[in-house]
Write an enzyme that holds these catalytic residues in place. Structure first.
Site, PDB file in Angstrom:
ATOM      1  CB  CYS A   1       3.731  -2.248  -2.918  1.00 13.07           C
ATOM      2  SG  CYS A   1       2.726  -3.582  -2.214  1.00 13.07           S
TER       3      CYS A   1
ATOM      4  CG  HIS B   1       1.432   0.649  -3.498  1.00 10.46           C
ATOM      5  ND1 HIS B   1       0.966  -0.221  -4.461  1.00 10.46           N
ATOM      6  CD2 HIS B   1       1.159   0.074  -2.285  1.00 10.46           C
ATOM      7  CE1 HIS B   1       0.432  -1.276  -3.865  1.00 10.46           C
ATOM      8  NE2 HIS B   1       0.536  -1.116  -2.546  1.00 10.46           N
TER       9      HIS B   1
ATOM     10  CG  ASN C   1      -2.349  -3.621  -2.994  1.00  7.04           C
ATOM     11  OD1 ASN C   1      -1.483  -3.693  -3.863  1.00  7.04           O
ATOM     12  ND2 ASN C   1      -2.056  -3.449  -1.713  1.00  7.04           N
TER      13      ASN C   1
END
EC number: 2.3.1.180
Length: 326
Positions: free
Chosen positions: A114, A251, A281
């Site tokens: 990420c 993120h 995500n």
């Protein structure tokens, strides 16, 4: 002669298939209300069976090219950040290079999960300011659906597929990149992993081979405890403060997590740009997707001061403070 690195174009791509929260009610014991309350996610995009990370990367670059009418024939480096490459080798970046017909361009993949996209941007800035490269494509792309266990309620509701790309170029006068930092806490890597050749870490056995495994509480605790310090560290390198920021782009892992980070770092929550509501995500793609959504909503303007902070698997992080130059 001094060299500066400037962001000159951006593009994105998400697959057509939409998987909303109601779809998960048919798979695992959950509900739309439960998912929204705990994550902030409503839906996510899912790649087709024969659609891979390289396809998403290439289409994000095509979107960039179409929107900004930029010439890519002289791109001399492609940096693709992903934890879901099509192959162990060759790299996703090599595939994109071939698709674009860039015979002499360098090509490299980065796996920082990420935090990947911000690592990629920082690398591009370094390559250009050192004089090694002039024009670099930085791509964050993932097909997380291919490594998601849809029997695991704690993870399957979180992840989606998508890609985002920035074009970073040499400029004599104008620069995008102001300050940056990066680091990792490898001893906590067991909180978020996906096994490959080894099924143990620091002598501890790992589970669910080939699928994402996450200790949500462990990741949350680490992020809320560390990201505010990361934010202040990178701002201390510059002449700017929290109050100077136009936008904060973390993120997009979890809405609650982002709210907690903002509260602890004294950042107004309405300055936090997110992509998880509609895309879930998407790991290394969340930051460019968040930027793209904000541009489409008319939020981001030229010369805005924006702090990008990627963090996640590793546990790794990388941040960069930029002046928006498009």
């Amino acid at each position: 002669m001094q060299s500066f690195a400037k962001i000159t174009a951006q593009g994105t791509y998400v697959p057509e298939k939409v998987m909303d929260n109601n779809d998960f009610e048919k798979i695992v014991e959950t509900s739309d209300e439960w998912i929204q309350q705990r994550t902030g996610i409503i839906e996510r995009r899912i790649a087709d069976e024969n659609e891979y990370t390289s396809d998403l990367s290439y289409k994000a670059v095509l979107d960039l090219q179409e929107k900004y009418q930029v010439d890519l024939t002289d791109v001399d480096m492609i940096i693709n950040t992903t934890l879901t490459p099509d192959y162990k080798t060759p790299s996703v970046a090599s595939y994109v290079q071939a698709q674009l017909g860039l015979k002499n361009a360098g090509a490299i993949d980065i796996n920082a999960a990420c935090a990947g996209f911000t690592y990629g941007l920082n690398l591009a800035n370094g390559l250009i300011t050192s004089g090694q490269n002039k024009k670099i494509l930085v791509i964050g792309s993932e097909t997380l659906s291919k490594i998601t266990d849809y029997n695991d309620r704690s993870t399957c509701i979180l992840f989606g597929d998508g890609a985002g790309a920035f074009l970073v170029e040499y400029d004599k006068e104008e620069m995008s990149f102001i300050a940056s930092n990066a680091g990792s806490d490898g001893l906590k890597g067991h909180n978020l992993y996906c096994t490959e050749l080894s099924e143990e870490m620091f002598s501890d056995d790992l589970e669910n081979h080939g699928y994402i495994v996450q200790n949500g509480r462990g990741v949350y605790k680490w992020a809320v405890g560390n990201v505010p310090n990361i934010i202040h560290e990178v701002l201390n390198q510059s002449n700017y403060s929290i109050e100077d920021l136009n936008w904060f782009v973390p993120h997009s892992a979890n809405a609650r997590m982002i709210e907690s980070i903002c509260e602890k770092a004294n950042i107004e929550t309405d300055k936090a740009l997110k992509s998880l509501k509609y895309y879930g995500n998407t790991s290394s793609a969340t930051i460019p997707l968040s930027i793209d959504l904000a541009i489409k909503e008319g939020k981001i303007k030229k010369d805005d001061l924006i702090l990008l902070v990627g963090f996640g698997g590793g546990l790794a992080y990388a941040s960069t403070l930029i002046r928006w130059t498009i």
